[in-house]
Every structure is written in structure tokens, then in C-alpha cells.
Design a protein around this motif. Structure first.
Motif, short mmCIF file in Angstrom:
data_model
loop_
_atom_site.label_atom_id
_atom_site.label_comp_id
_atom_site.label_asym_id
_atom_site.label_seq_id
_atom_site.Cartn_x
_atom_site.Cartn_y
_atom_site.Cartn_z
N THR A 87 7.69 -21.80 -6.62
CA THR A 87 6.24 -21.66 -6.61
C THR A 87 5.74 -20.24 -6.87
O THR A 87 4.55 -20.07 -7.12
N GLU A 130 0.13 -24.58 -6.51
CA GLU A 130 -0.53 -25.71 -5.86
C GLU A 130 -1.58 -26.31 -6.80
O GLU A 130 -1.75 -27.53 -6.87
N ARG A 145 -0.69 -20.24 -4.63
CA ARG A 145 -1.84 -21.11 -4.84
C ARG A 145 -1.93 -21.60 -6.28
O ARG A 145 -2.37 -22.71 -6.54
N ARG A 168 2.57 -29.16 1.61
CA ARG A 168 3.90 -28.59 1.35
C ARG A 168 4.96 -29.53 1.88
O ARG A 168 4.85 -29.98 3.02
#
Lengths: 704, 301
Positions: free
Chosen positions: A103, A157, A154, A182
Motif C-alpha cells: 500500500t 485505499e 490513503r 483493512r
């Protein structure tokens, strides 16, 4: 007095009603698999009702029943999932699950130098060009402030959310209350189980030589890892009262983790190679994994870690599963990412031990020109889920990854009889789509230990009525985390797997709350203007690559923050015009979140820089400014290489990211030459030209 | 006639030397390949003999500025060879590298006529700006000394990697070049504890700065107060300028507090692409960073 009493009662009632969560009812189509006696390859028209995070009710509806149904549910929030000008209701699916993602690095562009030439993951990680492409572009700016690192998480995400993923695996901090869930966060579920653990590595070749060379001979005589390790420590550090029973215990680990004390208790000379490093640094993490699985007070969910990433025929890769077995970590609910090098003769063992494999075909093929032996894995009954890996060599979401997987199976480039194996010799493509659907919903749910539904008493802290609420499916008692997707195909799996992309993700609901979707749906849900219209991508950000070099002289945290604030102030004066090649039929929007308010660091960052990390436009601007003007390749040519400096900022949406789209489209084509075939054709030449191949050979030598 | 022959000989000799200097880079690369080949045949005597030959060939005929450039090159090559993350020696090598880049740039900027440089390790006493050149060289030497001190400390902890063959070649050359420089400086200028002490403070300052940047990764949300306390302590360490101040801080309760937190900080379980190496990197930057500062302040010159 009476008046006062009744007024107080009225106020109290209003308060109670105000606090009670409103039910959300979604009416639309659903795959038949979620309804008894329904054809799994057909749709069922019906509803789901979500309250207190969980699907409390679901059922079939006839169109003639709708009015009565609405009357019966008066006072609840009911949304008909039919877009303006659509002839069919949209389809409700469980929120997708992505079990493998890096990520922090998804704001990097595609890594064009990866053309299938590598043998295993250690080869490209030690390649100088990789260091410049990744580390050279991700540093030093990502360490300027915690908020900057937050922005990278983020960003991932947002990728996930706009492409229908609601449970994302990957290291992340400061993503609570931002959008989706998550995988590793216990709070993402209603469950008594401990959080999913997901270290990147279980086995690193530089760290496991001690196990292979020193413990290995003992373990191969039939002893356990604990017995071998205790025996070895006792031999070289005789005053440490270690036994096989206590070597993983907290008291012993405390001694091991005090590195200075450990060195003082062990003999000075003649220690096995890397003995101290292993006992001090590596064994505590191995012990941690064992204790996680063996904790009688806390039922575990799962572990996810890389293993055997690379080619099937790489000699070192083939050894990694053997090392895991030496460590005694071949346990149920262990899941290996990639696992391509695990010999297929071991697949029945994996299936029997309930060890799962997380498949990232795109990344495997881009890096190594090979991927998992899907045919044999499927035949052996190994649990399989998909993961997107990361943008530089993978996809932005499992919704993209699954399309690559589909093309790979259908083309069957290596003639492994994939279609017949997966369709039970019927050749029916919808069967393949169903299997792939399971790889991004039910299978990962099972692999992370969150596929059960168990009822429980309603309590103040858990009003849902369930102690275990499954993810990855639509059912009463499953988590109320769903996506709503355009209807485009009569088969519900094909509709998602083949036909759906980001334009078709019309609503994302997490625990009963909408976080993203079509403006019309969000308006119906009462958000009117409390959202940010997307996309906010801009090609203009790429001009930042030509910004003059500005380096912070003051390397303290305060100095770097000040430097960053200056950059943001200066580069925010430019008007970055919106680029929108997506041409969505209807505007998409991201519901305003308020995560920044509850985080002191992010709040003070906002005060200092004006950047609100609850806004996609601000996150985009922060990342673009940093990665293009503060990457090491640009600002420190002595340590970076200017030729590797980022030339553009990749858009959030794939439809605005031409290079990403082109790579996806050209990689595996049903007919004719494609990039995969081209990579394979020139693989040997590429290896020779780039002077590769030596490192995997050396690794294989060390692990004979 | 005789004069012409003498002049011609001088001219030919001078060209050959310059040619060697300019081509010394190419010579170094090919000779290093030879060393590697010798090493791979694993004949210790042969390897050592080859090393000596290579080292002499590179240095014997070179001027002092080129010798410093070689040191810079070895340092840079070594730096590139090391892993991006999790390599203990890399972190302290980086600080040394900055110093050598700074001093080399300065020396180049004040050098008037490179072609007429005398063939010796150090600038000649009666040359222009002699004092500032010597000061720069002393700074490089002092920084190297501190780097090697810390490198030994990390070796003693036994958490350091052994490095690979290529790294060891460059480290060996670096060590030899640096000790040659140091011995010459000591012979000519004597020991200079003051400048080594400055280097020790500089290293400690940079180690503390790096540690502070990583603290938010080590401390969880629940421990923000502890994080602030440790951050303030590192900031105090950066302000140390005397032995007394150093002593007071490393014996203080704040040191005990910081060490206990950082020594036992849990692995981040990083699923960052660098995984275990990321964990190790954070550990080196913080816990070992603190230990290295303690070591430096305990052994202040």
C-alpha cells in the motif's frame, strides 16, 4: 411537574431514536448463489437490510411486492438501485477482498523495465535499476512527515474503493474512518478472533542460512525447530536456561531481545554464522507467529506472508517451502503470497493442511514470465485467492487482476489444460467466472478466518446480534459491506469478472454506510453535497517534474516539515486542470469523512500546510508535489539517477492513466502476439544484456 | 643534442604519468576484475598480492586530489553495493560519504591548476591555501575514523551482515586509502583530537536526526506521550557540545527510558515491499542509532 416530566421523557425518546442506527435497505439484483433453490448462474431480485454493521435480513421480491414492502418498512432508509436511464436494476455483490497489496508504493507509475526477466524476488530487489526506480522515487519525501506516509496509504485505499474492494490487505496506518476496511485490522470484523497478521516475509535468504545450515541437520533427524534451536543455544550460551518448551516464551524472548545481554552470555568465538543475529532478530518473530497460532486464550484468524515468489523452475524458490516446514510454520490458516516456486507435488499437502495461496498473475508474469500452476493447485483442492500486488508490476485492484487471471486461463499459453480443469471438461466459461468470483469473495474470507456466521445476544458493545459475521458473501449475519455494480451481462459472475470496471462501481457500502458511489445514489441516501466529486486527476501535475531543485538544508523533523509546507504553498498556486477521460455516464463521489479531526498529527499538518487528508484532491496534490519534486533521483543525483526520476504522476483512476491501461490491454491478448509472448521470446537476451542471472544461482548454492 | 634527449625523455615520462592518472579509472576497473578473479580462485596469497599490485598502481603515480577522488569513488561504489534498507554499515557510510563529497567539492573549487599538482599524498607546505586544504583532508580523515569506530561497534553486536565479495573489495581499498592518508597526516601534522571530536559530534547529530524521523513508526498511537519524550531526548543529544553535557545525558533517566523503549520495540511486521529489511532499517535508525550515539559520547576524544 407533570409537564416537566413529559418534556424530559420526550427529549429522552428523541435522543434514543437519534442514537439508534437507521436500517439501510438496498433493493436490487443479486447472484442466485445467495438464495436457496436458485440457479447460481442467474440473478435474484430482492433486498438486503443492513443494521448495526450486519445484514440482518435479505429476501427475494417480486416487482409487484415492492409497494407493500416499502409500507412495511416505513421509516427505514430504502434505496432502489436503479440508475436514471438504466433498464435493469444494478447488482449487489459482497465487497471484494484483496489479500495482497503493497500500500505504500501504489503512487508509483508502472515499472517498464520489468519484462519477465527475473528468476525470483531477490534478484530484482537487489538490482540497481530497481533501487533507483522505486527507492529513488519514494525517498526521501515519504519520510518528511507521518502525514505524507499516510497520504500514500490513503491513495491505495482510494484505488481499492473506486474499483470495488472493501477489504484491503497491506501495511497502513491512519486509514481508520477513511473509507474501506483493512484486512489486518480486527475492528474491520465482528469476530472474537485475533487480527490477521501479514508480515511481508517469513523467509529471507540472508536470514535463514542459520536455520538451513545449523538447525537443518538437527531438524532433519526428526527434531522440531524448538528442540534444534534450544539445543544450539544451550551449546553456545550454556548459562541461558533455554529448553524446547520455553524457547518461544516471553521470558526467554526478553533475554534474546536484549542484544547486548545475549552477546555477553554466549561464547565469543566459534559461534555459528549469523547466530546472534538470528537469535536476537529473527527468532522472536518466528516465535511470535508460533505464539499467535498457539494462544489458547485468543482464537487466531490467519497469517499472510510472501513465499517462493518467482519462477517455478528457480532452484532457490523451490526450497522456501522446505524452510517454512523446518520452522514448523506449515500450519492451518497460513497463506502464502505467490507461492509459485512451491513444487506442485506439495499441493495436496497444502490443501490438507488448509494452507492457502494468494495468486497475483499479472505481477508474476510481468516480473518472471511464469505464474502459479493453477491447474494442479485447483485439482489438489488448494485454497486460492487473488491479490493485486502493487501498481509498478501489478494492478490497482482485484477487479483488474481477475481480468488478467481470466485471460491467462482462457489463453492457456502453456497448454496446461486450464479450461477443462476448471470447467470439469465442460468448457463453460461461466464456470471459470464463478471460480474467479470466489477468489475475490468467499475464498479469501475463508483464508482469513472470517467466513462463519454465529448468532449471539445483543449487547451494548455489540448490538448486531452476531459474534461472528462473515465477509465475502451476502447472507443474514454477514457483514453489511457490499458493492453495487451495473448490470451488463445475464450471468452474475461474468457481469463482474469480465464486464465491470471503475465506471460500473456505482455504490460502495461499508458496514452499512455509503462511502463512495454515483451522485444520484448518494443523494438518495441523504448526502446531498457532502461529498467530493471525482475524478480529480490532472495531467498538469506532471509539469512538476520540471520544477527547480529545492532541497531542505535542515534535516530535522521540524525543518523537513517547514520545507514541505513551503513546497505545498508554492506549488499550490498553480491551477491543475482536471483531466477526465473516464466519461462516466454519471458523476462519482467520495463521501466526506472526518478522520483528520480525530488525529492530532493530521490536524496539525492541515493547520500548517492547508492539506486535508480527508480530501482526494488534497491527497493527490500532496503526493504529486512530493514525488515529482522531492524524489532522490531528482534532488540528489549523487545517490539517485536523474534518468530514473519520475516523469509524470499516475492518475488515481485507471481510465485516466493511459500507460497503466495500455499495459493491461496489451499484456495477454486472446489472439496474436502480446507483451507476455514478446517478453518470453526475448527473455534470454534481456538477461544477458542486463547482466542478470548470477544472484539466483548464488542463492541456490547457499541452500543446497 | 643531449639536452634535446633529456627534454624529450622528460616529456615522454610526464605524458605517460598523466595518461596513467587519466586512465587510472579504467585501469582500476579492469584491475579490480583481476582481483575478483583471483579471489574467486580463493588463493589467499594470490589475492593479497594482486591487491597490493592494484593498490600501488592506482596510487603511486597519482596526485593528492585524484587520491581523494578514488576514496570518493570507493565510498560511492560501496554505498551502491549495499542494500537499500537494513544494512547497518550503510547508514554510517552515508554520513561519511556526505563529508567526503563536501570536502572534495571544496578542494576542487580552490585548486588552481590540476595538471601541475605534485605527485604526493598531501599538498606541499608552500603551496597556496595549504592550511585550508590540510583542514579539509583532516576532516575527511576524522570522519573516516569515526565511521570505522562505529563500524567496529556494529560488528561487535554481531547483527551486521558480512557483506558480499564486491563490497569487501571496495571496503578493503577504502580502508587502505584512508589509513595511508591518516598516517601521512599524523607524520606531518600530528594527531588532531579536536577535529575527530567535531566529527563525533557531527555523526551523533545526524544519527539523532534520523532516529527522530523514524519515531512515529516505532511508537503506537497509545504511546504518543512516550514518543514525544524520546523525541525531546534525541533533540537534547543533538545539542551536545561538551563531554560534560554528553556524560550528563547518557547517564540520565531519560537515556534509560529511551533505551528501554527502543530496545524492546516490536517489529513493525512490515508488509512494506522491503519487509524484514525495513524493520531492520528502522531498528538501526532508532535503537542502534541511540546505542551508537552512546558509544560515541562515551569515547569522546
Amino acid at each position: 411537574m407533570k409537564k416537566i416530566f413529559y418534556t424530559l421523557m420526550l427529549l429522552f425518546s428523541i435522543q434514543v431514536f437519534a442514537e439508534t442506527e437507521k436500517s439501510l435497505i438496498l433493493i436490487g439484483q443479486m447472484p442466485g448463489r445467495y438464495f436457496k433453490d436458485s440457479d447460481v448462474h442467474q440473478y435474484v431480485f430482492g433486498y438486503i437490510e443492513i443494521e448495526n454493521r450486519v445484514i440482518q435480513k435479505m429476501g427475494q421480491l417480486e416487482t409487484t411486492q415492492i409497494k407493500d414492502f416499502e409500507k412495511q418498512n416505513d421509516g427505514k432508509q430504502i434505496v432502489h438501485l436503479k440508475r436514471p436511464q438504466a433498464s435493469e436494476y444494478d447488482v449487489i455483490y459482497p465487497g471484494l477482498i484483496n489479500l495482497h497489496n503493497h500500500t505504500k508504493q501504489n503512487n508509483l507509475p508502472i515499472w517498464g523495465e520489468a519484462v519477465g526477466q527475473f528468476a525470483n524476488r531477490f534478484e530484482w530487489r537487489d538490482w540497481p535499476n530497481y533501487k533507483y526506480s522505486v527507492s529513488g522515487n519514494m525517498n526521501p519525501w515519504v519520510d518528511y512527515a507521518r502525514a505524507v506516509e499516510c497520504a500514500t496509504f490513503r491513495w491505495s485505499e482510494l484505488h481499492a474503493m473506486t474499483l470495488g474492494t472493501t477489504y484491503l490487505q497491506g501495511p497502513s496506518s491512519c486509514v481508520d474512518q477513511f473509507g474501506i476496511q483493512r484486512v489486518e485490522d480486527a475492528g474491520s470484523y465482528i469476530s472474537a478472533k485475533t487480527a490477521v497478521q501479514a508480515p511481508t516475509d517469513l523467509v529471507m535468504p540472508s536470514e535463514m542460512q542459520f536455520v538451513w545450515n545449523t538447525l537443518g541437520p538437527i531438524i532433519r533427524t526428526g527434531k522440531t525447530y524448538e528442540q534444534a534451536l534450544a539445543q544450539t543455544i544451550k551449546q553456545f550460551c550454556p548459562t541461558i536456561a533455554v529448553t524446547a518448551d520455553n524457547v518461544n516464551g516471553s521470558d526467554m524472548l526478553k533475554i534474546f531481545k536484549d542484544q547486548a545481554k545475549l552477546v555477553s552470555l554466549c561464547q565469543k568465538d566459534g559461534l555459528p554464522d549469523k547466530f546472534v543475529r538470528y537469535v536476537y532478530w529473527i527468532h522472536p518473530t518466528v516465535a511470535g507467529r508460533k505464539n499467535y497460532f498457539n494462544n489458547p486464550k485468543a482464537p487466531f484468524s490467519a497469517v499472510i506472508a510472501h513465499l517462493a515468489e518467482g519462477r517455478r523452475d528457480d532452484a532457490y524458490n523451490q526450497k522456501e517451502y522446505e524452510i517454512v516446514k523446518m520452522l514448523g510454520l506449515d500450519l492451518p490458516q497460513m497463506n502464502f503470497v505467490h507461492g509459485v516456486g512451491i513444487p506442485s507435488k506439495d499441493y495436496p499437502e497444502l490443501a490438507k493442511k488448509k494452507i492457502g495461496l494468494i495468486w497475483s498473475p499479472f505481477s508474476n508474469l510481468i516480473l518472471y514470465s511464469q505464474t502459479l500452476d493453477i491447474s494442479n493447485a485447483f485439482k489438489a483442492g488448494v485454497r486460492l485467492a487473488l491479490g493485486s500486488d502493487w501498481v509498478p508490476t501489478g494492478t490497482k485492484s482485484v477487479l483488474e487482476e481477475v481480468k488478467i487471471a481470466r485471460r491467462y486461463i482462457l489463453k492457456d499459453i502453456d497448454k496446461e489444460d486450464l479450461v477443462n480443469t476448471l470447467t470439469n471438461n465442460t468448457g463453460k466459461v461461466e464456470k471459470i467466472d464463478e471460480i474467479l468470483f470466489k477468489m475475490i469473495t468467499e475464498n479469501p474470507a475463508e483464508m482469513i478466518g472470517h467466513s462463519e456466521i454465529k448468532k449471539a445476544a445483543v449487547t451494548k458493545t455489540n448490538p448486531s446480534g452476531y459474534s461472528e459475521a462473515a465477509v465475502g458473501r451476502l447472507a443474514e449475519g454477514a457483514m453489511g459491506t457490499v458493492i453495487v455494480v451495473s448490470y451488463q451481462d445475464k450471468n452474475p459472475y461474468t457481469n463482474l469478472i469480465e464486464k465491470a470496471d471503475e465506471k460500473d462501481i456505482n455504490l460502495v457500502v461499508v458496514d452499512g454506510h455509503a462511502v463512495y458511489g454515483n451522485k444520484s445514489y448518494l443523494d438518495k441516501l441523504g448526502f446531498a453535497s457532502k461529498y467530493e466529486i471525482l475524478p480529480v486527476d490532472s495531467d498538469d501535475y506532471s509539469k512538476l517534474k520540471d520544477a527547480p531543485i529545492k532541497v531542505s538544508v535542515d534535516k530535522t523533523p521540524e525543518g523537513l516539515l517547514k520545507h514541505l509546507a513551503g513546497l505545498i504553498s508554492e506549488y499550490s498556486k498553480t491551477d491543475y486542470k482536471n483531466t477526465d477521460k473516464c466519461n462516466f455516464k454519471e458523476e462519482k463521489a467520495y463521501v466526506f469523512q472526518s478522520s483528520v479531526e480525530s488525529d492530532e498529527d493530521l490536524k496539525s499538518f492541515r493547520t500548517l500546510t492547508g492539506i486535508n487528508l480527508d480530501r482526494v484532491s488534497d491527497i493527490t496534490r500532496l503526493l504529486a508535489i512530493n514525488i515529482l519534486t522531492q524524489n532522490r533521483n531528482k534532488i540528489d543525483p549523487a545517490e539517485g539517477k536523474p534518468g530514473f526520476s519520475m516523469q509524470y504522476f499516475p492518475a488515481l483512476y485507471s481510465c485516466n492513466d493511459e500507460r497503466h491501461q495500455k499495459r493491461l490491454a496489451n499484456f495477454i491478448k486472446p489472439e496474436g502476439d502480446d507483451d507476455l509472448e514478446k517478453n518470453r521470446k526475448y527473455r534470454k537476451d534481456t538477461i544477458e544484456k542486463q547482466n542478470l542471472g548470477r544472484a539466483p544461482g548464488l542463492l541456490a548454492e547457499k541452500y543446497k | 643534442m643531449k639536452i634535446i634527449i633529456v627534454l624529450l625523455s622528460f616529456f615522454v615520462f610526464s605524458c605517460a604519468s598523466n595518461q596513467l592518472g587519466r586512465n587510472s579509472q579504467e585501469s582500476m576497473d579492469s584491475l579490480l576484475v583481476a582481483e575478483k578473479a583471483a579471489g574467486q580462485r580463493q588463493l589467499a596469497t594470490e589475492q593479497s598480492e594482486t591487491s597490493n599490485k592494484i593498490f600501488s598502481k592506482i596510487f603511486d603515480n597519482d596526485d593528492y586530489l585524484n587520491r581523494i577522488r578514488h576514496i570518493g569513488k570507493y565510498t560511492n561504489e560501496l554505498f551502491i553495493l549495499m542494500e537499500v534498507k537494513g544494512h547497518p554499515r550503510k547508514r554510517i557510510l552515508q554520513i561519511f560519504k556526505k563529508e567526503i563529497d563536501t570536502q572534495l567539492a571544496y578542494l576542487v573549487s580552490i585548486e588552481r591548476n590540476a595538471d601541475s599538482l605534485p605527485k604526493a599524498w598531501l599538498p606541499q607546505p608552500n603551496s597556496d591555501e595549504y592550511d585550508s586544504k590540510i583542514k579539509s583532508l583532516k576532516s575527511i580523515s576524522a570522519s573516516a575514523e569515526v565511521m570505522l569506530q562505529l563500524s567496529s561497534y556494529l560488528s561487535a553486536t554481531k547483527v551486521m551482515d558480512d557483506g558480499n565479495y564486491d563490497q569487501n573489495i571496495y571496503f578493503r581499498y577504502l580502508n587502505r586509502a584512508l589509513s595511508a592518508l591518516r598516517s601521512e597526516l599524523i607524520i606531518r601534522e600530528g594527531n588532531n583530537d579536536q577535529i575527530v571530536r567535531q566529527a563525533q559530534f557531527s555523526f551523533a547529530d545526524q544519527l539523532a536526526s534520523e532516529a527522530r524521523l523514524n519515531l512515529y513508526k516505532v511508537f503506537t498511537k497509545k504511546n504518543r506521550d512516550a514518543q514525544k519524550k524520546v523525541d525531546l531526548f534525541f533533540a537534547d543529544l543533538q545539542r551536545v557540545r561538551t563531554s560534560r553535557q554528553a556524560q550528563a545525558l547518557i547517564e540520565s533517566p531519560d537515556m534509560v527510558f529511551a533505551r528501554s523503549y527502543l530496545a524492546y520495540s516490536e517489529s513493525t511486521g512490515s508488509s512494506d515491499i522491503e519487509g524484514i529489511r525495513e524493520d531492520m532499517d528502522i531498528k538501526i535508525a532508532t535503537y542502534f542509532g541511540l546505542e551508537m550515539i552512546k558509544y560515541l559520547y562515551t569515547h569522546l576524544n
